[in-house]
Scaffold this motif. Structure first.
Motif, PDB file in Angstrom:
ATOM      1  N   ALA A  43       0.828  -1.210   0.000  1.00 53.42           N
ATOM      2  CA  ALA A  43       0.000   0.000   0.000  1.00 53.42           C
ATOM      3  C   ALA A  43       0.863   1.261   0.000  1.00 53.42           C
ATOM      4  O   ALA A  43       0.597   2.201  -0.762  1.00 53.42           O
ATOM      5  CB  ALA A  43      -0.964   0.003   1.182  1.00 53.42           C
ATOM      6  N   HIS A  44       1.912   1.296   0.831  1.00 53.53           N
ATOM      7  CA  HIS A  44       2.740   2.513   0.832  1.00 53.53           C
ATOM      8  C   HIS A  44       3.552   2.624  -0.454  1.00 53.53           C
ATOM      9  O   HIS A  44       3.856   3.728  -0.897  1.00 53.53           O
ATOM     10  CB  HIS A  44       3.614   2.625   2.089  1.00 53.53           C
ATOM     11  N   ALA A  50       2.311   7.076  -6.599  1.00 55.75           N
ATOM     12  CA  ALA A  50       1.260   8.004  -7.021  1.00 55.75           C
ATOM     13  C   ALA A  50       1.721   9.453  -6.889  1.00 55.75           C
ATOM     14  O   ALA A  50       1.287  10.308  -7.672  1.00 55.75           O
ATOM     15  CB  ALA A  50      -0.014   7.763  -6.214  1.00 55.75           C
ATOM     16  N   ARG A  51       2.599   9.752  -5.954  1.00 54.24           N
ATOM     17  CA  ARG A  51       3.117  11.124  -5.796  1.00 54.24           C
ATOM     18  C   ARG A  51       3.846  11.603  -7.045  1.00 54.24           C
ATOM     19  O   ARG A  51       3.924  12.804  -7.298  1.00 54.24           O
ATOM     20  CB  ARG A  51       4.081  11.201  -4.608  1.00 54.24           C
ATOM     21  N   TYR A  52       4.408  10.691  -7.803  1.00 53.28           N
ATOM     22  CA  TYR A  52       5.220  11.057  -8.974  1.00 53.28           C
ATOM     23  C   TYR A  52       4.385  11.245 -10.241  1.00 53.28           C
ATOM     24  O   TYR A  52       4.891  11.711 -11.252  1.00 53.28           O
ATOM     25  CB  TYR A  52       6.320  10.014  -9.198  1.00 53.28           C
ATOM     26  N   LEU A  53       3.110  10.873 -10.198  1.00 58.44           N
ATOM     27  CA  LEU A  53       2.250  11.041 -11.374  1.00 58.44           C
ATOM     28  C   LEU A  53       1.799  12.490 -11.523  1.00 58.44           C
ATOM     29  O   LEU A  53       1.498  13.162 -10.539  1.00 58.44           O
ATOM     30  CB  LEU A  53       1.001  10.166 -11.255  1.00 58.44           C
ATOM     31  N   GLY A 107      -7.064   3.828  -2.280  1.00 55.42           N
ATOM     32  CA  GLY A 107      -6.551   4.318  -1.010  1.00 55.42           C
ATOM     33  C   GLY A 107      -5.392   5.287  -1.172  1.00 55.42           C
ATOM     34  O   GLY A 107      -5.123   6.099  -0.288  1.00 55.42           O
ATOM     35  N   ALA A 108      -4.709   5.195  -2.305  1.00 57.28           N
ATOM     36  CA  ALA A 108      -3.608   6.114  -2.624  1.00 57.28           C
ATOM     37  C   ALA A 108      -4.122   7.349  -3.366  1.00 57.28           C
ATOM     38  O   ALA A 108      -3.332   8.152  -3.852  1.00 57.28           O
ATOM     39  CB  ALA A 108      -2.551   5.390  -3.459  1.00 57.28           C
TER      40      ALA A 108
END
Length: 147
Positions: A43-44, A50-53, A107-108
């Protein structure tokens, strides 16, 4: 800049540091990657990636589905935890459901575009083997800024 750039890193780290600006990627491909991580890191890992998208950027995912032939062939003593196994070479593998993956990706903060089960019968004619394969294929996107 335009074009294709490839980078690598240990995506299982809690604090992922990549030589890429956050919010800069159009696509991240994860092909038989997540299943090799410990379930507690999955999950992490997705949240970090996802932060890099960019807004509208997508994660393209394909991995093992629950009850794939590879899972059914594991011998006793290879199961580390539910649906998580150790191969003979020491690598590990997890077998997913659509619901598990949907929970991790949404969840992300990602939005589902596709989450399908790909069931295939592969036949090895030389060895007269029928192999029932099950994979899960997903596309999840980072929401656009106006969503």
């Amino acid at each position: 800049s335009s074009g294709i750039n490839a980078e690598y890193g240990d995506i299982s780290q809690r604090e992922l540091e990549m030589p890429i600006e956050e919010g800069s990627l159009d696509f991240i491909t994860m092909i038989f990657v997540l299943s090799a991580l410990n379930p507690g890191d999955m999950a992490h890992c997705i949240a970090n990636l996802a932060r890099y998208l960019k807004p509208g950027g997508q994660i393209l995912f394909r991995d093992y589905g629950r009850y794939d032939l590879a899972q059914l062939r594991f011998k006793n003593g290879r199961c580390l935890s539910e649906n998580f196994y150790a191969r003979g070479d020491g690598t590990k593998v997890y077998f997913f459901t659509q619901e598990e993956l949907d929970g991790m990706f949404t969840g992300a903060g990602l939005v589902k575009i596709q989450n399908i089960v790909d069931r295939r019968l592969q036949v090895n004619r030389a060895r007269k083997l029928k192999m029932y394969r099950i994979w899960i294929q997903c596309k999840y996107a980072k929401p656009e800024l106006n969503e």
